[in-house]
Write an enzyme that holds these catalytic residues in place. Structure first.
Site, PDB file in Angstrom:
ATOM      1  N   GLU A  59       5.367   9.271  -1.780  1.00 11.78           N
ATOM      2  CA  GLU A  59       6.399   8.435  -2.398  1.00 11.78           C
ATOM      3  C   GLU A  59       6.676   8.758  -3.861  1.00 11.78           C
ATOM      4  O   GLU A  59       7.678   8.299  -4.417  1.00 11.78           O
ATOM      5  CB  GLU A  59       6.053   6.942  -2.258  1.00 11.78           C
ATOM      6  CG  GLU A  59       4.902   6.454  -3.114  1.00 11.78           C
ATOM      7  CD  GLU A  59       3.537   6.633  -2.477  1.00 11.78           C
ATOM      8  OE1 GLU A  59       2.550   6.125  -3.043  1.00 11.78           O
ATOM      9  OE2 GLU A  59       3.443   7.296  -1.410  1.00 11.78           O
TER      10      GLU A  59
ATOM     11  N   ASP B  75       5.277  -2.674   0.243  1.00 10.93           N
ATOM     12  CA  ASP B  75       4.350  -1.577  -0.076  1.00 10.93           C
ATOM     13  C   ASP B  75       4.013  -1.555  -1.561  1.00 10.93           C
ATOM     14  O   ASP B  75       2.949  -1.058  -1.956  1.00 10.93           O
ATOM     15  CB  ASP B  75       4.957  -0.225   0.311  1.00 10.93           C
ATOM     16  CG  ASP B  75       4.721   0.117   1.771  1.00 10.93           C
ATOM     17  OD1 ASP B  75       3.630  -0.201   2.273  1.00 10.93           O
ATOM     18  OD2 ASP B  75       5.607   0.689   2.399  1.00 10.93           O
TER      19      ASP B  75
ATOM     20  N   ALA C 290      10.041  -4.059   0.071  1.00 12.04           N
ATOM     21  CA  ALA C 290       9.259  -3.626  -1.093  1.00 12.04           C
ATOM     22  C   ALA C 290       7.794  -4.045  -1.013  1.00 12.04           C
ATOM     23  O   ALA C 290       7.060  -3.900  -1.999  1.00 12.04           O
ATOM     24  CB  ALA C 290       9.879  -4.181  -2.380  1.00 12.04           C
TER      25      ALA C 290
ATOM     26  N   LYS D  21      -0.014   7.175   6.535  1.00 15.34           N
ATOM     27  CA  LYS D  21      -0.365   6.005   5.742  1.00 15.34           C
ATOM     28  C   LYS D  21      -1.669   6.211   4.985  1.00 15.34           C
ATOM     29  O   LYS D  21      -2.449   7.116   5.276  1.00 15.34           O
ATOM     30  CB  LYS D  21      -0.479   4.769   6.639  1.00 15.34           C
ATOM     31  CG  LYS D  21       0.844   4.351   7.262  1.00 15.34           C
ATOM     32  CD  LYS D  21       1.934   4.082   6.227  1.00 15.34           C
ATOM     33  CE  LYS D  21       1.642   2.863   5.370  1.00 15.34           C
ATOM     34  NZ  LYS D  21       2.705   2.610   4.358  1.00 15.34           N
TER      35      LYS D  21
ATOM     36  N   ARG E 237       3.256   6.822  13.963  1.00 21.10           N
ATOM     37  CA  ARG E 237       3.711   8.091  13.407  1.00 21.10           C
ATOM     38  C   ARG E 237       2.533   9.053  13.259  1.00 21.10           C
ATOM     39  O   ARG E 237       1.369   8.653  13.324  1.00 21.10           O
ATOM     40  CB  ARG E 237       4.373   7.870  12.035  1.00 21.10           C
ATOM     41  CG  ARG E 237       5.692   7.143  12.094  1.00 21.10           C
ATOM     42  CD  ARG E 237       6.210   6.798  10.700  1.00 21.10           C
ATOM     43  NE  ARG E 237       5.404   5.759  10.064  1.00 21.10           N
ATOM     44  CZ  ARG E 237       5.611   5.315   8.819  1.00 21.10           C
ATOM     45  NH1 ARG E 237       6.572   5.831   8.078  1.00 21.10           N
ATOM     46  NH2 ARG E 237       4.843   4.355   8.326  1.00 21.10           N
TER      47      ARG E 237
ATOM     48  N   ALA F 156       4.345  -3.668   6.259  1.00 22.53           N
ATOM     49  CA  ALA F 156       4.220  -2.619   5.246  1.00 22.53           C
ATOM     50  C   ALA F 156       4.519  -1.218   5.774  1.00 22.53           C
ATOM     51  O   ALA F 156       4.609  -0.286   4.983  1.00 22.53           O
ATOM     52  CB  ALA F 156       2.814  -2.651   4.641  1.00 22.53           C
TER      53      ALA F 156
ATOM     54  N   TYR G  28       1.475   8.938   2.341  1.00 23.21           N
ATOM     55  CA  TYR G  28       1.934   7.787   1.559  1.00 23.21           C
ATOM     56  C   TYR G  28       0.708   7.027   1.074  1.00 23.21           C
ATOM     57  O   TYR G  28      -0.219   6.780   1.846  1.00 23.21           O
ATOM     58  CB  TYR G  28       2.792   6.848   2.415  1.00 23.21           C
ATOM     59  CG  TYR G  28       4.176   7.374   2.729  1.00 23.21           C
ATOM     60  CD1 TYR G  28       5.109   7.574   1.722  1.00 23.21           C
ATOM     61  CD2 TYR G  28       4.550   7.658   4.041  1.00 23.21           C
ATOM     62  CE1 TYR G  28       6.378   8.060   2.005  1.00 23.21           C
ATOM     63  CE2 TYR G  28       5.815   8.136   4.338  1.00 23.21           C
ATOM     64  CZ  TYR G  28       6.727   8.333   3.315  1.00 23.21           C
ATOM     65  OH  TYR G  28       7.982   8.814   3.596  1.00 23.21           O
TER      66      TYR G  28
ATOM     67  N   THR H  65      18.450   3.659  -1.807  1.00 18.98           N
ATOM     68  CA  THR H  65      18.512   4.109  -0.414  1.00 18.98           C
ATOM     69  C   THR H  65      18.295   2.966   0.570  1.00 18.98           C
ATOM     70  O   THR H  65      19.046   2.812   1.539  1.00 18.98           O
ATOM     71  CB  THR H  65      17.470   5.216  -0.172  1.00 18.98           C
ATOM     72  OG1 THR H  65      17.713   6.294  -1.081  1.00 18.98           O
ATOM     73  CG2 THR H  65      17.559   5.743   1.246  1.00 18.98           C
TER      74      THR H  65
ATOM     75  N   HIS I 237       0.908   4.462  -2.176  1.00 15.14           N
ATOM     76  CA  HIS I 237       1.263   3.171  -2.798  1.00 15.14           C
ATOM     77  C   HIS I 237       0.040   2.522  -3.445  1.00 15.14           C
ATOM     78  O   HIS I 237      -0.282   1.351  -3.209  1.00 15.14           O
ATOM     79  CB  HIS I 237       1.888   2.239  -1.762  1.00 15.14           C
ATOM     80  CG  HIS I 237       3.173   2.753  -1.185  1.00 15.14           C
ATOM     81  ND1 HIS I 237       4.354   2.756  -1.900  1.00 15.14           N
ATOM     82  CD2 HIS I 237       3.465   3.284   0.029  1.00 15.14           C
ATOM     83  CE1 HIS I 237       5.318   3.252  -1.147  1.00 15.14           C
ATOM     84  NE2 HIS I 237       4.810   3.599   0.020  1.00 15.14           N
TER      85      HIS I 237
END
Length: 361
Positions: free
Chosen positions: A118, A270, A268, A75, A15, A299, A94, A178, A96
């Site tokens: 997030e 992450d 989950a 990321k 991405r 992840a 993101y 979601t 985390h």
């Protein structure tokens, strides 16, 4: 403002933080956009598309990081990128951080301002920058689980739908948000026998109305134990808000109730994962086996479908990118409470209470 994006260096991550359309919108507003060469290649965006949109192509990431004021990634920074962070840079990606103390420490050392996709949160509790990727991960979960349930490999060799005379696979989904609802939709569509556990009866009623065939239980230790006995697949759709780590809902001892050849898809991961035996994996080496159970704990699951994921993510993030570029970090976060809730670090200080509590900082 000078806005940039770089090629992701996390394993098998294709991405990209900005699309050519996003670059065009920014340059038309008078901003300068720097894009590392081949940053968008994995998502189907060649350098020529960025150049045609007014972006400048840089030969290396080390040319982008020092030059930009706002860096849009996908990321969290990897160890080889830690030294490129600096004061005066806003990182939008993101993160985390609750599950990544090393990344947190690097951000604090560098003095970089960071906003985590997030935890950008609207007043109604919606997480607009997490939802698109949660939808993708949820829809992928039964698909990748079905692949690892088959042979060759350690899976049981079962078809999700079953056949007349041979029962379908049993799938247990944790959560009702979601990820879980999208996973439920696909698992039911594949013909699996689905059980879903969620904290509240209100959430279970919604599931029951949408998928009458799904068995629902309140998420208590006794019900978890009952639901997982002999299950073929366990899917985590649990989300913990506020930058905290996910609770461990299934212990190593509990996993023995599932039996060999079952598959776990821990979306989950992450946030640390809900299974005691989980640890992060990559698209290159996506699974490992513990207690006879196949664990898929990638992840960055949406990284496997970068064309879909980048388009969906960019559509959600671009309005915030434009706001940050137009009025700067300080004015943007003080005028937009949703964006403010996403701020993780500021000037070398950790400002998110959830991450602080988890990491003891």
């Amino acid at each position: 403002m000078i806005v940039g994006t770089v090629r992701e260096v996390k394993a098998e991550e294709y991405r990209v933080g900005l699309t050519p359309e996003g670059a065009r919108d920014l340059t038309r507003l008078g901003h300068r956009v720097l894009v590392e060469t081949k940053a968008g290649e994995g998502s189907g965006f060649p350098d020529e598309a960025y150049a045609a949109s007014g972006a400048e192509i840089a030969a290396t990431a080390s040319e982008v990081w020092p030059a930009v004021e706002l860096l849009v990634k996908v990321k969290e920074p990897q160890p080889e990128e830690f030294g490129l962070m600096r004061p005066g840079l806003t990182l939008f990606t993101y993160l985390h951080l609750a599950a990544l103390p090393d990344v947190t420490a690097a951000l604090l050392r560098a003095g970089t301002d960071s906003i985590a996709f997030e935890t950008v949160e609207l007043d109604d509790g919606t997480l607009p920058l997490l939802i698109p990727m949660s939808q993708i991960a949820g829809r992928m979960a039964p698909q990748v689980g079905a692949r690892w349930l088959m042979k060759p490999g350690a899976g049981r060799g079962k078809l999700m739908s079953g056949l007349p005379g041979s029962p379908p696979a049993t799938v247990v989904i944790f959560g009702a948000g979601t990820v879980a609802s999208n996973a439920c939709d696909v698992a039911v569509g594949l013909g699996a026998q689905v059980t879903l556990l969620a904290p509240t009866l209100e959430e279970l009623r919604v599931v029951d109305e949408r998928w009458p065939s799904v068995v629902t239980y309140p998420s208590t230790p006794a019900n978890i134990e009952k639901a997982i006995v002999g299950a073929d697949m366990l899917i985590s759709g649990v989300l913990v808000r506020g930058g905290r780590v996910a609770p461990k809902l299934v212990s190593r001892e509990d996993l023995k109730l599932v039996g060999p050849g079952a598959v776990i898809v821990d979306v989950a991961i992450d946030q640390g994962g809900i299974f005691e035996t989980s640890r992060p994996t990559t698209h290159t080496e996506p699974v490992f086996v513990e207690e006879g159970v196949v664990h898929y704990c990638v992840a960055n699951m949406p990284g496997a479908v970068p064309r879909t994921a980048t388009a969906a993510l960019a559509a959600a993030t671009l309005p915030y990118v434009i706001k940050l570029a137009q009025i700067g970090f300080a004015k943007a976060v003080s005028s937009d409470i949703a964006l403010a809730r996403g701020v993780m670090t500021r000037g070398g200080k950790l400002v998110n209470k959830g991450v602080a509590a988890t990491l003891g900082l």
